[in-house]
Design an enzyme around this catalytic site. Structure first.
Site, PDB file in Angstrom:
ATOM      1  N   GLY A   1       3.893   6.388  -0.237  1.00 20.02           N
ATOM      2  CA  GLY A   1       4.578   6.031  -1.470  1.00 20.02           C
ATOM      3  C   GLY A   1       4.876   4.546  -1.497  1.00 20.02           C
TER       4      GLY A   1
ATOM      5  N   SER B   1       0.846  -1.202   0.000  1.00 20.24           N
ATOM      6  CA  SER B   1       0.000   0.000   0.000  1.00 20.24           C
ATOM      7  C   SER B   1       0.872   1.239   0.000  1.00 20.24           C
ATOM      8  CB  SER B   1      -0.903   0.010   1.236  1.00 20.24           C
ATOM      9  OG  SER B   1      -1.529   1.268   1.372  1.00 20.24           O
ATOM     10  N   HIS B   2       0.288   2.374  -0.407  1.00 20.97           N
ATOM     11  CA  HIS B   2       0.988   3.652  -0.305  1.00 20.97           C
ATOM     12  C   HIS B   2       1.244   4.030   1.149  1.00 20.97           C
ATOM     13  CE1 HIS B   2       0.448   4.218  -4.499  1.00 20.97           C
ATOM     14  NE2 HIS B   2       0.858   5.462  -4.471  1.00 20.97           N
ATOM     15  N   SER B   3       0.442   3.446   2.036  1.00 25.96           N
ATOM     16  CA  SER B   3       0.512   3.819   3.447  1.00 25.96           C
ATOM     17  C   SER B   3       0.949   2.629   4.290  1.00 25.96           C
ATOM     18  CB  SER B   3      -0.871   4.310   3.891  1.00 25.96           C
ATOM     19  OG  SER B   3      -1.052   4.088   5.273  1.00 25.96           O
TER      20      SER B   3
ATOM     21  N   LEU C   1      -2.671   1.006  -5.464  1.00 18.82           N
ATOM     22  CA  LEU C   1      -2.841   1.770  -6.704  1.00 18.82           C
ATOM     23  C   LEU C   1      -1.528   2.394  -7.174  1.00 18.82           C
ATOM     24  CD1 LEU C   1      -3.179   4.852  -5.190  1.00 18.82           C
ATOM     25  CD2 LEU C   1      -5.503   3.996  -5.009  1.00 18.82           C
TER      26      LEU C   1
END
Lengths: 216, 139
Positions: free
Chosen positions: B54, B17-19, B79
């Site tokens: 990121g 994940s981005h987080s 994503l």
């Protein structure tokens, strides 16, 4: 321009020139990205190309292909945003296409770049007109011409390609969530792609004028 | 070796994940909902190495190695750069053999993947279950 043999040193200087250009334009790239993206394009690319050049300075790869492959690997491992795998793939694939030749001519570079840009399109499932870096990259590669030496034409085509993204509707990336609100903004990725080709033209221009930073 | 002692290795699951918080929380939730069966190796790979939003290729490579038991690794990504980074690492051969990017919704797909993996299912079945999570309409 005379036909020049492009060696590892040329590619190394090209990557240094990209890093300098990205550093100079980081603020502008981030501003463009804050309009339709997540406001990190400038800082991400600055970090990535600085790391790439630091590795090149340290490892000094001795073929054009190895220079681009190493720069690409560093971008993938340090950028943290989508531009890392995208530019990383572009350089890595182009590097692979150059093989292990000690020098390459401009026509071979053009073909390698085309291979790299195709790989970017495939990775991002994107096509020209989607308001992405491809809108600068494809026209630039075409403009290099038969000889591959029309570096100034490629610079102009990449800049025009980047400007042409302003009225486009974004179909890929975070900007695509904005739908029609993405219209009216220049794509940050296409803008940084234009810097790549501007740096190439600058590096080639320095070779042509004999001012390539090497001892005579 | 007796048959009842035989332990088939489980498919590993990596959540990109981005987080960091999202990756960790989804791993925790998928584990919790799969409780009862054997413990599936699940590793979150969220955020940049510095903890920002990121993607970190190093965290992804590390996570994939950590959960690889030899039965394959199902990688789910949220994503943008998370997806592109995993695709790039796969193309370049930087992930363990048998690692695969699964086309699935992140949270629901993670739960489906971990629950299915806990039954001892193979990578094909784990991936199919995660992808099937797209089929469940909510309204």
């Amino acid at each position: 321009m005379v036909t020049v043999a492009l060696d590892a040193d040329f590619f190394h200087r090209w990557m240094s020139a990209v890093s300098a250009a990205v550093d100079r334009e980081a603020q502008r790239l981030t501003e463009l990205d804050s309009a339709i993206g997540d406001a990190d394009h400038g800082s991400n690319l600055r970090r990535g190309f600085a790391a790439a050049v630091a590795s090149l300075d340290e490892e000094r790869p001795d073929t054009p292909g190895a220079v681009l492959a190493l720069a690409g690997r560093r971008l993938i491992s340090t950028v943290g945003g989508a531009s890392g795998p995208l530019y990383g793939t572009l350089l890595r694939r182009a590097g692979k296409a150059l093989g292990d030749a000690g020098t390459v001519d401009a026509a071979r570079l053009r073909e390698a770049l085309r291979t790299g840009v195709d790989a970017v399109a495939q990775l991002g499932s994107a096509a020209p007109g989607d308001k992405t870096m491809l809108d600068a990259l494809y026209p630039a590669v075409e403009a290099l011409g038969e000889s591959g030496e029309d570096f100034e034409a490629a610079r102009g085509a990449a800049e025009e390609g980047a400007s042409a993204t302003v009225p486009m509707l974004a179909r890929r990336g975070r900007a695509s969530y904005l739908g029609e609100r993405s219209i009216g903004h220049q794509d940050p990725g296409a803008t940084s792609s234009a810097l790549l080709f501007a740096a190439l033209a600058d590096t080639a221009g320095a070779v042509a004028s004999g001012d390539d930073g090497e001892a005579a | 070796m007796s048959a009842d002692r035989e332990e088939r290795p489980l498919v590993g699951v990596v959540l990109v994940s981005h987080s960091r918080q999202v990756a960790e929380a989804v791993a925790h939730m998928a584990h919790g909902l799969a409780s009862g069966g054997p413990s599936v190796p699940v590793a979150p790979a969220g955020g940049t190495g510095e903890g920002g939003l990121g993607t970190s290729s190093e965290l992804i490579i590390e996570a994939a190695r950590r959960v690889d038991r030899g039965a394959g690794v199902a990688v789910l990504a949220d994503l943008g750069s998370a997806v592109l980074t995993v695709r790039t690492l796969l193309v370049e051969g930087d992930l363990p053999e048998g690692a695969r990017l699964v086309d699935a919704p992140f949270v629901e797909g993670a739960v489906a993947a971990v629950v299915t993996a806990s039954t001892g299912a193979d990578l094909e079945a784990v991936a199919a279950a995660a992808t099937e999570a797209y089929e469940y309409r909510k309204a």
